[in-house]
Each structure stands twice: as structure tokens, then as C-alpha cells.
Design a protein around this motif. Structure first.
Motif, PDB file in Angstrom:
ATOM      1  N   VAL A 170       2.608  -7.964  -7.555  1.00  0.00           N
ATOM      2  CA  VAL A 170       1.619  -8.853  -6.938  1.00  0.00           C
ATOM      3  C   VAL A 170       1.938  -9.051  -5.459  1.00  0.00           C
ATOM      4  CG1 VAL A 170       0.685 -11.192  -6.909  1.00  0.00           C
ATOM      5  CG2 VAL A 170       1.078 -10.040  -9.083  1.00  0.00           C
ATOM      6  N   GLY A 171       3.218  -9.355  -5.181  1.00  0.00           N
ATOM      7  CA  GLY A 171       3.615  -9.549  -3.785  1.00  0.00           C
ATOM      8  C   GLY A 171       3.463  -8.289  -2.955  1.00  0.00           C
ATOM      9  N   ALA A 172       3.816  -7.141  -3.548  1.00  0.00           N
ATOM     10  CA  ALA A 172       3.693  -5.875  -2.827  1.00  0.00           C
ATOM     11  C   ALA A 172       2.234  -5.548  -2.546  1.00  0.00           C
ATOM     12  CB  ALA A 172       4.328  -4.744  -3.643  1.00  0.00           C
ATOM     13  N   GLY A 173       1.353  -5.852  -3.510  1.00  0.00           N
ATOM     14  CA  GLY A 173      -0.073  -5.611  -3.298  1.00  0.00           C
ATOM     15  C   GLY A 173      -0.620  -6.434  -2.152  1.00  0.00           C
ATOM     16  N   ALA A 174      -0.219  -7.710  -2.104  1.00  0.00           N
ATOM     17  CA  ALA A 174      -0.666  -8.577  -1.018  1.00  0.00           C
ATOM     18  C   ALA A 174      -0.102  -8.101   0.321  1.00  0.00           C
ATOM     19  CB  ALA A 174      -0.226 -10.015  -1.293  1.00  0.00           C
ATOM     20  N   LEU A 175       1.174  -7.684   0.320  1.00  0.00           N
ATOM     21  CA  LEU A 175       1.794  -7.210   1.551  1.00  0.00           C
ATOM     22  C   LEU A 175       1.154  -5.911   2.028  1.00  0.00           C
ATOM     23  CD1 LEU A 175       3.996  -7.648   3.652  1.00  0.00           C
ATOM     24  CD2 LEU A 175       5.595  -6.431   2.159  1.00  0.00           C
ATOM     25  N   ALA A 176       0.873  -4.999   1.085  1.00  0.00           N
ATOM     26  CA  ALA A 176       0.218  -3.737   1.437  1.00  0.00           C
ATOM     27  C   ALA A 176      -1.176  -3.997   2.008  1.00  0.00           C
ATOM     28  CB  ALA A 176       0.120  -2.836   0.213  1.00  0.00           C
ATOM     29  N   TRP A 177      -1.873  -4.955   1.441  1.00  0.00           N
ATOM     30  CA  TRP A 177      -3.212  -5.314   1.942  1.00  0.00           C
ATOM     31  C   TRP A 177      -3.134  -5.839   3.366  1.00  0.00           C
ATOM     32  CZ3 TRP A 177      -5.018 -10.292   3.229  1.00  0.00           C
ATOM     33  CH2 TRP A 177      -6.376 -10.358   3.553  1.00  0.00           C
ATOM     34  N   MET A 178      -2.186  -6.752   3.609  1.00  0.00           N
ATOM     35  CA  MET A 178      -2.047  -7.325   4.956  1.00  0.00           C
ATOM     36  C   MET A 178      -1.682  -6.246   5.967  1.00  0.00           C
ATOM     37  SD  MET A 178      -0.293 -11.091   4.508  1.00  0.00           S
ATOM     38  CE  MET A 178       1.081 -10.550   3.502  1.00  0.00           C
ATOM     39  N   ALA A 179      -0.742  -5.366   5.591  1.00  0.00           N
ATOM     40  CA  ALA A 179      -0.323  -4.306   6.504  1.00  0.00           C
ATOM     41  C   ALA A 179      -1.493  -3.400   6.862  1.00  0.00           C
ATOM     42  CB  ALA A 179       0.804  -3.487   5.866  1.00  0.00           C
TER      43      ALA A 179
END
Length: 244
Positions: free
Chosen positions: A7-16
Motif C-alpha cells: 500500500v505504501g509503495a503504491g502511494a509512493l510510486a504514484w507520487m513519484a
């Protein structure tokens, strides 16, 4: 830990991707391939590193988690970039074919994301230097990527293409890949050890390498004991033979 990290990686990938690749989604083929390569390069690095680090975090071994993430990161970068180019090429080809067959509308995105999922799913195995885990991860990644790609296409076709659907789709991609990698590993395991004492009780270590090391040091394949060794040394090893 794996699902929370997904979940955190998905949000981080989206922001990046939202902030570093503004306005991506062009219809110009070459530019689209470059953008897609950059998109999945960042996503692959973030997802791959997170998946590889999950076991170390579960064991309370921050050094192990960091080491695994470091080894998986370049695999995710390279694999994501390659998957982005291949996936975009397949997406465009199948999209053209799908224009003649309405029933194929979801296939291009499913195939494109399945390729990316395979590369992401292989990262933990590459970090652990286990061919079997690479194969299992790639299989699980293909399934998870196809699920994530289908959801992405569903969300994007029902919305205006804003960041919200992409955020949900990337989180879903991480969850689907992470979950399916674990499912495939469990289904294809041939030998394993279950920890009864000296760590998280009931933790299962799948034996997937020719030589599996055991000890208290964080670099061992199977970490046992409460002591955290400071010398890169493992006390025992399990060696696979032709007889099994």
C-alpha cells in the motif's frame, strides 16, 4: 508487513510518477515508450525494494531489510524500464488489434502490466539469489500485474484520467503482485522450515536454494536465535542434493 508495504509503495510510486512525470500519457509512440519506461522504472524500484525488504522487517532485522532492498532496487529499476518498453509495445499492438474487436479492450493493459508485474515479482528472488524464488515471483507477478492492469483500465475508462484512479490502480498493483507472489511460493514450495523458537513463532522459511544457511546473523537465509551476530558468519547450512 508485505501488504502494508505494498500500500505504501503504491502511494509512493504514484507520487513519484505524478510529480516527476507530469503530463504523461501522450499518444506519440516513441515518447510514450520512454515515458512508460520511466513510469515503471520508478514503480519497479519502489515495489521491488519494498517486497524484498518485507521479510527482514517481519523478522525485526532492519539490516537484512535494508540489504535486501538495496539488492532488489537496481533489479527493479532495470526490470521496470525494460518492462515499460515491452509492455508499451505490446499495449500499442494489442490496442490496435483491439480496435477491431471490442472484446479485446482490456487485453492490452492486462498484458502490459503483466510484463511489469513479472519484473517486480522477481525482485525478492533476485535479492535472495534464489532462482526458484525468481521464477515463483515472476509467475505471481504476471498474475498480479494482469489483475492490476485490468483494474487500471476499468478505473481509467470510467473516470476522466485524473490522478485518483492511477493511485488506486498502483496500490492495487502492489497488493495483487505481493499477494500472488506469496501464493505461488506457497503452492510451489518443495521444502521448508518452520521456526518454533528463537524468532517469530510459526514463521516459515521456504528452502529454495542449493545451499541454505542458518544462523543468528542477519545475512543468513534462515535467521534464528535472539542474538544478532556482528560477524558475517552462519552456523549451519542445508545443501540440496540430487536425491533431494
Amino acid at each position: 508487513y508485505g501488504l502494508l508495504l505494498a500500500v505504501g509503495a503504491g502511494a509512493l510510486a504514484w507520487m513519484a510518477n505524478e510529480f516527476l512525470l507530469p503530463g504523461h500519457g501522450t499518444n506519440v509512440t516513441l515518447i510514450a515508450m520512454v515515458q512508460n519506461a520511466a513510469y515503471f522504472m520508478m514503480a519497479g524500484a519502489i515495489f521491488g525494494g519494498s517486497l524484498a525488504a518485507s521479510e527482514g522487517l517481519y523478522l525485526g532485522e532492519s539490516k537484512r531489510a535494508w540489504d535486501q532492498a538495496e539488492m532488489a532496487f537496481p533489479v527493479g529499476v532495470f526490470g521496470g524500464a525494460v518492462a515499460g518498453v515491452i509492455g508499451q509495445g505490446l499495449f500499442l499492438g494489442l490496442q490496435w488489434a483491439g480496435s477491431m474487436f471490442s472484446s479485446m479492450s482490456y487485453l492490452p493493459r492486462m498484458v502490459g502490466w503483466a510484463v511489469a508485474g513479472a519484473m517486480i515479482g522477481a525482485c525478492p528472488g533476485a535479492a535472495a539469489k534464489s532462482k526458484q524464488r525468481v521464477y515463483n515471483g515472476a509467475i505471481g507477478g504476471v498474475i498480479g500485474g494482469a489483475i492490476g492492469g485490468s483494474l487500471f483500465e476499468l478505473l481509467m475508462s470510467s473516470k476522466d484520467g485524473s490522478g485518483g484512479p492511477r493511485l488506486v490502480a498502483l496500490i492495487s498493483l502492489g497488493l495483487a503482485v505481493g499477494l500472488m507472489v506469496r501464493v505461488v511460493e506457497q503452492m510451489r514450495k518443495q521444502a521448508w522450515l518452520t521456526l518454533l523458537a528463537g524468532g517469530p513463532e510459526g514463521k516459515m522459511f521456504i528452502v529454495s536454494k542449493d545451499v541454505t544457511t542458518l544462523g543468528s546473523h542477519y545475512q543468513c537465509d534462515v535467521v534464528v536465535g535472539s542474538a544478532r551476530g556482528s560477524v558475517p558468519r552462519c552456523e549451519a547450512a542445508i545443501k540440496a542434493t540430487a536425491a533431494g
